[in-house]
Design a protein around this motif. Sequence first.
Motif, PDB file in Angstrom:
ATOM      1  N   SER A 158       0.820  -1.219   0.000  1.00  0.00           N
ATOM      2  CA  SER A 158       0.000   0.000   0.000  1.00  0.00           C
ATOM      3  C   SER A 158       0.848   1.261   0.000  1.00  0.00           C
ATOM      4  O   SER A 158       0.322   2.366   0.116  1.00  0.00           O
ATOM      5  CB  SER A 158      -0.923  -0.004   1.222  1.00  0.00           C
ATOM      6  OG  SER A 158      -1.833  -1.089   1.173  1.00  0.00           O
ATOM      7  N   GLY A 159       2.178   1.107  -0.099  1.00  0.00           N
ATOM      8  CA  GLY A 159       3.063   2.256  -0.226  1.00  0.00           C
ATOM      9  C   GLY A 159       3.814   2.647   1.023  1.00  0.00           C
ATOM     10  O   GLY A 159       4.597   3.603   0.988  1.00  0.00           O
ATOM     11  N   ALA A 160       3.606   1.958   2.145  1.00  0.00           N
ATOM     12  CA  ALA A 160       4.318   2.307   3.373  1.00  0.00           C
ATOM     13  C   ALA A 160       5.767   1.839   3.307  1.00  0.00           C
ATOM     14  O   ALA A 160       6.075   0.791   2.732  1.00  0.00           O
ATOM     15  CB  ALA A 160       3.627   1.691   4.580  1.00  0.00           C
ATOM     16  N   VAL A 161       6.648   2.616   3.905  1.00  0.00           N
ATOM     17  CA  VAL A 161       8.063   2.260   4.001  1.00  0.00           C
ATOM     18  C   VAL A 161       8.326   1.785   5.427  1.00  0.00           C
ATOM     19  O   VAL A 161       8.159   2.536   6.385  1.00  0.00           O
ATOM     20  CB  VAL A 161       8.969   3.454   3.669  1.00  0.00           C
ATOM     21  CG1 VAL A 161      10.438   3.085   3.881  1.00  0.00           C
ATOM     22  CG2 VAL A 161       8.726   3.916   2.235  1.00  0.00           C
ATOM     23  N   ILE A 162       8.722   0.529   5.566  1.00  0.00           N
ATOM     24  CA  ILE A 162       9.026  -0.037   6.882  1.00  0.00           C
ATOM     25  C   ILE A 162      10.426  -0.632   6.815  1.00  0.00           C
ATOM     26  O   ILE A 162      10.631  -1.718   6.269  1.00  0.00           O
ATOM     27  CB  ILE A 162       7.991  -1.108   7.285  1.00  0.00           C
ATOM     28  CG1 ILE A 162       6.594  -0.484   7.373  1.00  0.00           C
ATOM     29  CG2 ILE A 162       8.378  -1.758   8.610  1.00  0.00           C
ATOM     30  CD1 ILE A 162       5.503  -1.466   7.747  1.00  0.00           C
ATOM     31  N   ASP A 163      11.400   0.120   7.339  1.00  0.00           N
ATOM     32  CA  ASP A 163      12.791  -0.332   7.252  1.00  0.00           C
ATOM     33  C   ASP A 163      13.405  -0.630   8.613  1.00  0.00           C
ATOM     34  O   ASP A 163      14.551  -1.063   8.698  1.00  0.00           O
ATOM     35  CB  ASP A 163      13.643   0.688   6.493  1.00  0.00           C
ATOM     36  CG  ASP A 163      13.497   2.102   7.039  1.00  0.00           C
ATOM     37  OD1 ASP A 163      12.961   2.258   8.158  1.00  0.00           O
ATOM     38  OD2 ASP A 163      13.914   3.042   6.349  1.00  0.00           O
ATOM     39  N   ARG A 164      12.658  -0.379   9.677  1.00  0.00           N
ATOM     40  CA  ARG A 164      13.057  -0.811  11.011  1.00  0.00           C
ATOM     41  C   ARG A 164      11.794  -0.817  11.868  1.00  0.00           C
ATOM     42  O   ARG A 164      10.818  -0.127  11.555  1.00  0.00           O
ATOM     43  CB  ARG A 164      14.110   0.114  11.630  1.00  0.00           C
ATOM     44  CG  ARG A 164      13.560   1.460  12.098  1.00  0.00           C
ATOM     45  CD  ARG A 164      14.561   2.227  12.957  1.00  0.00           C
ATOM     46  NE  ARG A 164      13.921   3.367  13.584  1.00  0.00           N
ATOM     47  CZ  ARG A 164      13.806   4.569  13.029  1.00  0.00           C
ATOM     48  NH1 ARG A 164      14.297   4.787  11.824  1.00  0.00           N
ATOM     49  NH2 ARG A 164      13.204   5.552  13.690  1.00  0.00           N
ATOM     50  N   ILE A 165      11.819  -1.600  12.942  1.00  0.00           N
ATOM     51  CA  ILE A 165      10.637  -1.719  13.795  1.00  0.00           C
ATOM     52  C   ILE A 165      11.082  -1.742  15.249  1.00  0.00           C
ATOM     53  O   ILE A 165      11.931  -2.551  15.638  1.00  0.00           O
ATOM     54  CB  ILE A 165       9.835  -3.003  13.463  1.00  0.00           C
ATOM     55  CG1 ILE A 165       9.349  -2.951  12.006  1.00  0.00           C
ATOM     56  CG2 ILE A 165       8.660  -3.168  14.417  1.00  0.00           C
ATOM     57  CD1 ILE A 165       8.634  -4.215  11.557  1.00  0.00           C
ATOM     58  N   ASP A 166      10.521  -0.848  16.045  1.00  0.00           N
ATOM     59  CA  ASP A 166      10.799  -0.825  17.477  1.00  0.00           C
ATOM     60  C   ASP A 166       9.781  -1.704  18.202  1.00  0.00           C
ATOM     61  O   ASP A 166       8.597  -1.723  17.857  1.00  0.00           O
ATOM     62  CB  ASP A 166      10.730   0.606  18.015  1.00  0.00           C
ATOM     63  CG  ASP A 166      11.908   1.448  17.551  1.00  0.00           C
ATOM     64  OD1 ASP A 166      12.820   0.891  16.913  1.00  0.00           O
ATOM     65  OD2 ASP A 166      11.900   2.664  17.820  1.00  0.00           O
ATOM     66  N   ALA A 167      10.245  -2.429  19.215  1.00  0.00           N
ATOM     67  CA  ALA A 167       9.403  -3.415  19.902  1.00  0.00           C
ATOM     68  C   ALA A 167       9.076  -2.975  21.316  1.00  0.00           C
ATOM     69  O   ALA A 167       9.960  -2.546  22.069  1.00  0.00           O
ATOM     70  CB  ALA A 167      10.103  -4.769  19.936  1.00  0.00           C
ATOM     71  N   VAL A 168       7.781  -3.092  21.660  1.00  0.00           N
ATOM     72  CA  VAL A 168       7.310  -2.852  23.022  1.00  0.00           C
ATOM     73  C   VAL A 168       6.366  -3.992  23.397  1.00  0.00           C
ATOM     74  O   VAL A 168       6.103  -4.886  22.602  1.00  0.00           O
ATOM     75  CB  VAL A 168       6.594  -1.487  23.156  1.00  0.00           C
ATOM     76  CG1 VAL A 168       7.551  -0.344  22.855  1.00  0.00           C
ATOM     77  CG2 VAL A 168       5.371  -1.416  22.247  1.00  0.00           C
ATOM     78  N   GLY A 169       5.835  -3.955  24.609  1.00  0.00           N
ATOM     79  CA  GLY A 169       4.992  -5.039  25.092  1.00  0.00           C
ATOM     80  C   GLY A 169       5.816  -6.095  25.806  1.00  0.00           C
ATOM     81  O   GLY A 169       7.056  -6.130  25.696  1.00  0.00           O
ATOM     82  N   GLY A 170       5.150  -6.970  26.553  1.00  0.00           N
ATOM     83  CA  GLY A 170       5.856  -7.957  27.361  1.00  0.00           C
ATOM     84  C   GLY A 170       6.795  -8.840  26.574  1.00  0.00           C
ATOM     85  O   GLY A 170       7.886  -9.200  27.042  1.00  0.00           O
ATOM     86  N   GLY A 171       6.408  -9.218  25.342  1.00  0.00           N
ATOM     87  CA  GLY A 171       7.250 -10.085  24.527  1.00  0.00           C
ATOM     88  C   GLY A 171       8.550  -9.444  24.103  1.00  0.00           C
ATOM     89  O   GLY A 171       9.500 -10.141  23.730  1.00  0.00           O
ATOM     90  N   ALA A 172       8.631  -8.108  24.157  1.00  0.00           N
ATOM     91  CA  ALA A 172       9.844  -7.403  23.740  1.00  0.00           C
ATOM     92  C   ALA A 172      10.997  -7.620  24.705  1.00  0.00           C
ATOM     93  O   ALA A 172      12.134  -7.254  24.402  1.00  0.00           O
ATOM     94  CB  ALA A 172       9.554  -5.905  23.598  1.00  0.00           C
ATOM     95  N   GLN A 173      10.751  -8.229  25.847  1.00  0.00           N
ATOM     96  CA  GLN A 173      11.830  -8.517  26.787  1.00  0.00           C
ATOM     97  C   GLN A 173      12.665  -9.717  26.357  1.00  0.00           C
ATOM     98  O   GLN A 173      13.744  -9.938  26.889  1.00  0.00           O
ATOM     99  CB  GLN A 173      11.235  -8.789  28.175  1.00  0.00           C
ATOM    100  CG  GLN A 173      10.527  -7.590  28.778  1.00  0.00           C
ATOM    101  CD  GLN A 173       9.924  -7.899  30.137  1.00  0.00           C
ATOM    102  OE1 GLN A 173       9.881  -9.054  30.567  1.00  0.00           O
ATOM    103  NE2 GLN A 173       9.455  -6.883  30.813  1.00  0.00           N
ATOM    104  N   SER A 174      12.181 -10.489  25.388  1.00  0.00           N
ATOM    105  CA  SER A 174      12.861 -11.718  24.973  1.00  0.00           C
ATOM    106  C   SER A 174      13.840 -11.471  23.835  1.00  0.00           C
ATOM    107  O   SER A 174      13.436 -11.138  22.718  1.00  0.00           O
ATOM    108  CB  SER A 174      11.820 -12.751  24.533  1.00  0.00           C
ATOM    109  OG  SER A 174      12.437 -13.856  23.895  1.00  0.00           O
TER     110      SER A 174
END
Length: 496
Positions: free
Chosen positions: A392-408
Motif C-alpha cells: 500500500s506504499g508504506a516504508v518499513i525499514d526498522r521496527i521498534d518493539a514494546v509489550g511484554g514479549g519485547a523482553q525476549s
Amino acid sequence: MIIAHDLGTTGNKASLHHDDGRLVASVTVPYPARFAAGGIAEQDPHDWWNAVVAATRDLVARTGTAASDVQGLVVSGQMMGAVLLDADGEPARPAIIWADTRSGAQQRELEKTLGAEHAYEVLGHRLNPTYSVEKIMWVRDNEPEVWARVRRVCVAKDYIVLRLTGRLATDRSDASGTNAFDQRTGTWSEEVLAAARLDPALFPEILESTAIAGMLTDAAAEALGLHRDVRVVMGGGDGPLAAVGSGVVAPEDGAYVCLGTSSWISFAADAPLHDPGMRTFTFDNVVPGSFVPTATMQAGGASVQWISEALSPDPRHPETARLTAEAAGELDTEDLYFLPYLLGERAPLWDPDARGAFVGIGRHHTRAHLTRAVLEGVAFNLLTCIQAFRESGAVIDRIDAVGGGAQSDAWLGILADVWGVPVRRRTIVEEANSLGAAVTAAVGLGLADFSAARALSEVTAEFTPDAARHAVYAQRHERFTAAYTVLAPWFAERPL
C-alpha cells in the motif's frame, strides 16, 4: 504527578509519572477473563474498576507520594469491546471484549446492507465480529431481557472515566475502533448505525484524547485515596497510545510492534491508509489530526502464553522465559509450523473461524521445537501484515518493539530474521501504553507536547537480520501461508 492506567486483557498496568511524562514506578493488578467455546470472551467491568482502585493506592503508598501531588489521571484501555450500561450507569451484563467472535451473523447483516468495500471506506476498518457494533447487535438479537435494560454503550476505558468523573464520553481513537465511527467526518456514522438498527443516542459524546473529562467525584476520590481536584484526561485506546509510548508520534518516527496478548504492527500517518485487500485498518490517533495504520493479530503474545502454560508443570506459573531460551539460537523446527489463530484472526486473514494448529509435527519434535514454532508462527503472520503495508506504499525499514514479549532476546532475534529488518528494543516496553497515556495527559494539562515522548523511551538493543536465515524464512513463510489456505475450508466447516 500523573497516574496512568492501562486496562489490558490480563490486568491493569498502572504507572506513576512526573508531570513531563517520566516514569517513576509501575504496578500490575491482574483480573480474570472468561474464554469459552463458541468465540466467547468476557470480563466483569467491576474487576477493571477494582484494579484501578488497588493500583492507584499501591502506587501512592509504595512511592510515598502525597495525595496532593497527584494532579492528573488518565486511562488507556483495550479497544473494540462492548460495555452495556443500564439507566444507573451499571453494567447490564459482563463486558464483551475484543477477542469475542460470536457476532458473525451481525457482521453479515451489515455487509448485506452496506457492502464490505463501502463500509471499509467509511470506517477505515473491515466489518468484523471483533468490533463493538457487531457485539452490541448480538446482545440485542440474543439477550432481549438484557437489551431491555440497556441505555448506553461504551468501551473499557470509557467505563472507568465514567466511574472517575460521572461523565460518559469517549475519544476519537476508541470511537474509530467500534465499527460505528465515520473516519471521514469524525462523527458517529448515521449510515452504519441505521444499518445496525441502533439508536445513535446509545453512544457517548466524542472528545479529543487530550480533553479534560472532568474532576474526580467525591466517591471516586475516596475510593482512590486522592484529592477531589484531580483532573481526569480522556485518554484513548491502547493501540494508538502504545505508539506514543514507543516514541512514534509522527510519520518520520517509523514503525513499532507491540508484543502483547494481541500483537500489532503500526506507525503514524497524516491520512488513513486503505489497503485494496482490506487486510489492514486505520485508527484515529490520540495526536490530533493524525492516524495510525495498524495490523492487529488476535493471539500474538497469547499464543506464547498458551504454549508456556501447556508445557509447564504448573500452568498457573508458566515457565515462559525458560521455554523461550530452549527455543533460541540455531534450533531448526524441521518443517514444523504453528498457525497462531487460537482466537480466530483479524489481520491479515479476517477469519473468525480460523483456529490454531501445529502442522508437520513428528515423533522427533520436542517442546523446544513446539515453542520455536509458536514464536515463528506469530512472526510469519505479522510478516504478512508488513507486506500488506508495503504493497500500500508504506516504508518499513526498522521496527521498534514494546509489550511484554519485547523482553525476549530470542523472540526479537527471530522477528528480525523473519522480517528482514532491524528490530529494536526500547527502555520502556511493558509500560509503553501507560507511558503514552501519561504523555497524552501531560499534553491535556498543558505541561508538554507529544514530541516529548521521543525522549522518554530510548533504544537499548538492536537485533539485525541475518541474510541467510532471512532467505530461508522467506521460503518457510510461503509454506506457512499455504498451510492456512489448505486448512481454511476445514476450519469453516467445523460442527457447531
